[in-house]
Design an enzyme around this catalytic site. Sequence first.
Site, PDB file in Angstrom:
ATOM      1  N   LYS A  75       0.719  -1.222   0.141  1.00 52.72           N
ATOM      2  CA  LYS A  75      -0.045  -0.003  -0.007  1.00 52.72           C
ATOM      3  C   LYS A  75       0.736   1.481  -0.005  1.00 52.72           C
ATOM      4  O   LYS A  75       0.462   2.262  -0.468  1.00 52.72           O
ATOM      5  CB  LYS A  75      -1.000   0.052   1.363  1.00 52.72           C
ATOM      6  CG  LYS A  75      -2.104  -1.055   1.154  1.00 52.72           C
ATOM      7  CD  LYS A  75      -2.997  -1.012   2.270  1.00 52.72           C
ATOM      8  CE  LYS A  75      -4.107  -1.971   2.088  1.00 52.72           C
ATOM      9  NZ  LYS A  75      -4.908  -1.937   3.578  1.00 52.72           N
ATOM     10  N   ASP A 111     -10.100   2.237   2.628  1.00 52.97           N
ATOM     11  CA  ASP A 111     -10.127   1.673   3.991  1.00 52.97           C
ATOM     12  C   ASP A 111     -10.838   2.550   4.961  1.00 52.97           C
ATOM     13  O   ASP A 111     -11.606   2.095   5.895  1.00 52.97           O
ATOM     14  CB  ASP A 111      -9.046   1.315   4.596  1.00 52.97           C
ATOM     15  CG  ASP A 111      -8.238   0.044   3.714  1.00 52.97           C
ATOM     16  OD1 ASP A 111      -9.124  -0.836   3.558  1.00 52.97           O
ATOM     17  OD2 ASP A 111      -7.145  -0.035   3.745  1.00 52.97           O
TER      18      ASP A 111
HETATM   19  P1  NAD Z   1       0.235  -3.214  10.399  1.00 53.14           P
HETATM   20  O1  NAD Z   1       1.135  -4.484  10.752  1.00 53.14           O
HETATM   21  O2  NAD Z   1       0.263  -2.306   9.510  1.00 53.14           O
HETATM   22  O3  NAD Z   1       0.036  -2.762  11.846  1.00 53.14           O
HETATM   23  C1  NAD Z   1      -0.371  -3.392  13.004  1.00 53.14           C
HETATM   24  C2  NAD Z   1       0.155  -2.618  14.183  1.00 53.14           C
HETATM   25  O4  NAD Z   1      -0.296  -3.266  15.389  1.00 53.14           O
HETATM   26  C3  NAD Z   1       1.553  -2.482  14.405  1.00 53.14           C
HETATM   27  O5  NAD Z   1       2.068  -1.044  14.406  1.00 53.14           O
HETATM   28  C4  NAD Z   1       2.420  -3.256  15.581  1.00 53.14           C
HETATM   29  O6  NAD Z   1       3.048  -2.608  16.346  1.00 53.14           O
HETATM   30  C5  NAD Z   1       0.755  -3.175  16.305  1.00 53.14           C
HETATM   31  N1  NAD Z   1       0.601  -4.299  17.447  1.00 53.14           N
HETATM   32  C6  NAD Z   1       0.622  -5.596  17.077  1.00 53.14           C
HETATM   33  N2  NAD Z   1       0.381  -6.316  18.159  1.00 53.14           N
HETATM   34  C7  NAD Z   1      -0.067  -5.551  19.177  1.00 53.14           C
HETATM   35  C8  NAD Z   1      -0.495  -5.625  20.349  1.00 53.14           C
HETATM   36  N3  NAD Z   1      -0.753  -6.692  20.960  1.00 53.14           N
HETATM   37  N4  NAD Z   1      -0.723  -4.518  21.187  1.00 53.14           N
HETATM   38  C9  NAD Z   1      -0.570  -3.199  20.789  1.00 53.14           C
HETATM   39  N5  NAD Z   1      -0.074  -3.046  19.461  1.00 53.14           N
HETATM   40  C10 NAD Z   1       0.069  -4.093  18.638  1.00 53.14           C
HETATM   41  O7  NAD Z   1      -1.058  -4.099  10.067  1.00 53.14           O
HETATM   42  P2  NAD Z   1      -2.698  -3.698   9.445  1.00 53.14           P
HETATM   43  O8  NAD Z   1      -2.282  -3.611   8.005  1.00 53.14           O
HETATM   44  O9  NAD Z   1      -2.805  -2.041  10.119  1.00 53.14           O
HETATM   45  O10 NAD Z   1      -3.450  -4.699   9.905  1.00 53.14           O
HETATM   46  C11 NAD Z   1      -4.109  -4.837  11.252  1.00 53.14           C
HETATM   47  C12 NAD Z   1      -5.035  -5.875  11.144  1.00 53.14           C
HETATM   48  O11 NAD Z   1      -6.113  -5.204  10.639  1.00 53.14           O
HETATM   49  C13 NAD Z   1      -5.147  -7.095  10.343  1.00 53.14           C
HETATM   50  O12 NAD Z   1      -5.657  -8.272  11.024  1.00 53.14           O
HETATM   51  C14 NAD Z   1      -5.773  -6.785   9.011  1.00 53.14           C
HETATM   52  O13 NAD Z   1      -6.244  -7.925   8.350  1.00 53.14           O
HETATM   53  C15 NAD Z   1      -7.072  -6.005   9.485  1.00 53.14           C
HETATM   54  N6  NAD Z   1      -7.466  -5.258   8.366  1.00 53.14           N
HETATM   55  C16 NAD Z   1      -8.809  -5.371   8.157  1.00 53.14           C
HETATM   56  C17 NAD Z   1      -9.463  -4.454   7.231  1.00 53.14           C
HETATM   57  C18 NAD Z   1     -10.837  -4.496   7.114  1.00 53.14           C
HETATM   58  O14 NAD Z   1     -11.373  -4.060   6.188  1.00 53.14           O
HETATM   59  N7  NAD Z   1     -11.609  -4.768   7.947  1.00 53.14           N
HETATM   60  C19 NAD Z   1      -8.672  -3.573   6.570  1.00 53.14           C
HETATM   61  C20 NAD Z   1      -7.175  -3.459   6.775  1.00 53.14           C
HETATM   62  C21 NAD Z   1      -6.631  -4.088   7.772  1.00 53.14           C
END
Ligand code: NAD
Length: 294
Positions: A75, A111
């Site tokens: 992205k 998103d």
């Molecule tokens: P990412 O890796 O960009 O970000 C995740 C963040 O969470 C990181 O900054 C990490 O440090 C933090 N993190 C991880 N575990 C943690 C914890 N236990 N406590 C606090 N912080 C923590 O990931 P992303 O792209 O933002 O995706 C996150 C989730 O969102 C995924 O499960 C993805 O599938 C979901 N998502 C859903 C949609 C939707 O349309 N529903 C869209 C985008 C992403």
Amino acid sequence: MVSGRTYLTGLIGTGIGPSLSPALHENEGTALGLRYLYRRIDIGDAGLTAADTPGLIGSARLLGFDGLNITHPCKQAALSGVSALSPEAEALGAVNTVVFGDGGAIGHNTDWSGFGRSLRRGLPGAALDHVAVLGAGGAGAAVSYALARLGAARLTLLDADESRAAALAASLAPRFGGQHVGHAPLAELTPVLDRADGLVHATPTGMAGHPGMAVPADALRPELWVADVVYRPLETELVRAARKAGCPTLDGGPMAVFQAAEAFRLFTGVEPDAARMLADFERLTSTEQEDHDD
Ligand code: NAD
């Protein structure tokens, strides 16, 4: 009756084999009488990396694609593969939808709007005086931006990597002058939730490959609404625990569907039937669940 024009779209990312986007888009195209194709372009399978995203976007345009969705980990790399950005994609520094047209390749982000629509529909009237967002990655940025656009007075961003929460707050705060966008250390999660109206969970915790819950169960109380962005599975441990604690809850399914619906509209110029796409998503995920149960 199927119309003459063919729409050719697709998804660039890694590990996208199980993605429901192809079925969701193509089924809606069929329901609308469109000839609509949605291809998976898995960079991992092709031996490519995120750095190849701009080149792939250029190739897709040459090959006659109408548009592309872009997912993890491409992205940000997509930013340099487009000729212009929507204001929202620019604010978020992330592109999840590219539309090809006479003006070139335009990068969008659906998103944030997907989450906004999901929240308004799923938790209508949810108080937005103070909302905590846990997880400051791509999804956390999109939901924080959506919450600010919906008028949240105060946002507190938290992340296991506090520098990510601080950087996201610093990038959003100047765009929303009258609202407070701040961050707090993860150790403050429970006291922050004690004062908040709602929590949006945006870490990968709770996904099939990352089971568990990033929020202590005793921080959940009936006055706190809880939205999870994780949608595989739809019922995460957090959603289950929040429901048990009496919190109004929202799972990540509608966000995924509404971001797809908006991408479909951008690709075709045709308004999809979002309610039909939601029903299709529910059917696809329940079939998937039955397959796992077998
Ligand atoms: P990412 O890796 O960009 O970000 C995740 C963040 O969470 C990181 O900054 C990490 O440090 C933090 N993190 C991880 N575990 C943690 C914890 N236990 N406590 C606090 N912080 C923590 O990931 P992303 O792209 O933002 O995706 C996150 C989730 O969102 C995924 O499960 C993805 O599938 C979901 N998502 C859903 C949609 C939707 O349309 N529903 C869209 C985008 C992403």
